[in-house]
Design a protein around this motif. Structure first.
Motif, short mmCIF file in Angstrom:
data_model
loop_
_atom_site.label_atom_id
_atom_site.label_comp_id
_atom_site.label_asym_id
_atom_site.label_seq_id
_atom_site.Cartn_x
_atom_site.Cartn_y
_atom_site.Cartn_z
N PRO A 278 -9.97 2.74 -0.79
CA PRO A 278 -9.50 4.12 -0.75
C PRO A 278 -8.01 4.23 -1.04
O PRO A 278 -7.54 5.30 -1.38
N SER A 279 -7.29 3.16 -0.94
CA SER A 279 -5.85 3.23 -1.11
C SER A 279 -5.41 2.53 -2.39
O SER A 279 -6.22 1.95 -3.11
N VAL A 280 -4.12 2.60 -2.67
CA VAL A 280 -3.58 2.00 -3.89
C VAL A 280 -2.51 0.98 -3.53
O VAL A 280 -1.60 1.29 -2.75
N VAL B 213 0.83 -1.19 0.00
CA VAL B 213 0.00 0.00 0.00
C VAL B 213 0.87 1.26 0.00
O VAL B 213 1.90 1.31 0.66
N CYS B 214 0.46 2.21 -0.78
CA CYS B 214 1.22 3.43 -0.97
C CYS B 214 1.62 4.07 0.35
O CYS B 214 2.76 4.48 0.53
N GLN C 195 3.43 -1.56 -10.93
CA GLN C 195 2.06 -1.29 -11.32
C GLN C 195 1.24 -1.05 -10.05
O GLN C 195 1.58 -1.54 -8.98
N GLY C 196 0.21 -0.26 -10.17
CA GLY C 196 -0.62 0.04 -9.01
C GLY C 196 -2.07 -0.31 -9.28
O GLY C 196 -2.59 0.02 -10.34
N THR C 197 -2.68 -0.99 -8.32
CA THR C 197 -4.11 -1.30 -8.46
C THR C 197 -4.86 -0.68 -7.31
O THR C 197 -4.40 -0.71 -6.16
#
Lengths: 107, 107
Positions: free
Chosen positions: A77-79, A42-43, A71-73
């Motif tokens: 609410p978070s990435v 998580v970011c 890559q981000g999914t």
DNA sequence: ATCGTCTATCGTAGATTTACGATTAAACTA
DNA sequence: TAGTTTAATCGTAAATCTACGATAGACGAT
């Protein structure tokens, strides 16, 4: 002056340089290491691990994403960020190709 | 702002980034390839191979030399550049270490 | 000694990178 | 719906990088 001449080179040289550029800041190397160690990517976790502001980390993440190394999914609410195996492999292949070619020089 | 925070990271992350930075411009990748192919590594030859002015090439050579990827020895009026095997190996080890560590992530 | 060749360095202009606060946008929560 | 959390984006300042002409310094040849 200083109009870029980077596109006057060969395709593989440009690609090689692009991947190297993505790894050319300690923060981005650190991000890859964090992603490698943690299961949760998580970011916010990444921001906590680094001595940088959220906006700056987000910027570094963007660069890694643009070159295809991560890559981000979206996860609620978070990435959730994750290493992109294909991009990583391509980078590895290009760079190690350069290294082994270079190693032949000078006996 | 923008005072660098690059030295707040771990030693190996900084080194990794330094090597990557040296490879982060197509001209410097091309220089390594030229050095790998040619037996004679005279500076002038390199300048001829690249679409850049002599001063610019000299600058790129300096960066590669400072990070230890190449070395130059004076040969009469000219300078013979050559890949530095130790530096190259160290760079290869650090970067491939990063790649293999990262490859473990995300199954 | 003078000249031509070769490379490094200086000075500088423009572009890009790095860093962050402030704001925005999206999504969950009460 | 209003408020909170999370992350991206905007705007911007400072630093660094890229590129080159001009110059300097070292060397060999004449």
């Amino acid at each position: 002056m200083a109009q870029t001449k980077a596109d006057l080179f060969q395709e593989d040289e440009i690609m090689c340089a692009s991947y190297a550029k993505a790894l050319s800041h300690p923060a981005r190397v650190a991000i890859l290491k964090v992603l490698a160690q943690r299961k949760s990517c998580v970011c916010g976790d990444i921001v906590e691990e680094l001595p940088l502001a959220q906006a700056t980390v987000s910027q570094h993440l963007k660069e890694l994403k643009e070159v295809g190394l991560i890559q981000g999914t979206i996860d609620g609410p978070s990435v959730c960020y994750c290493i992109n195996p294909e991009g990583l492999q391509r980078a590895q292949k290009l760079l190690s190709g350069l290294f082994t070619a270079a190693a032949k020089c000078c006996g």
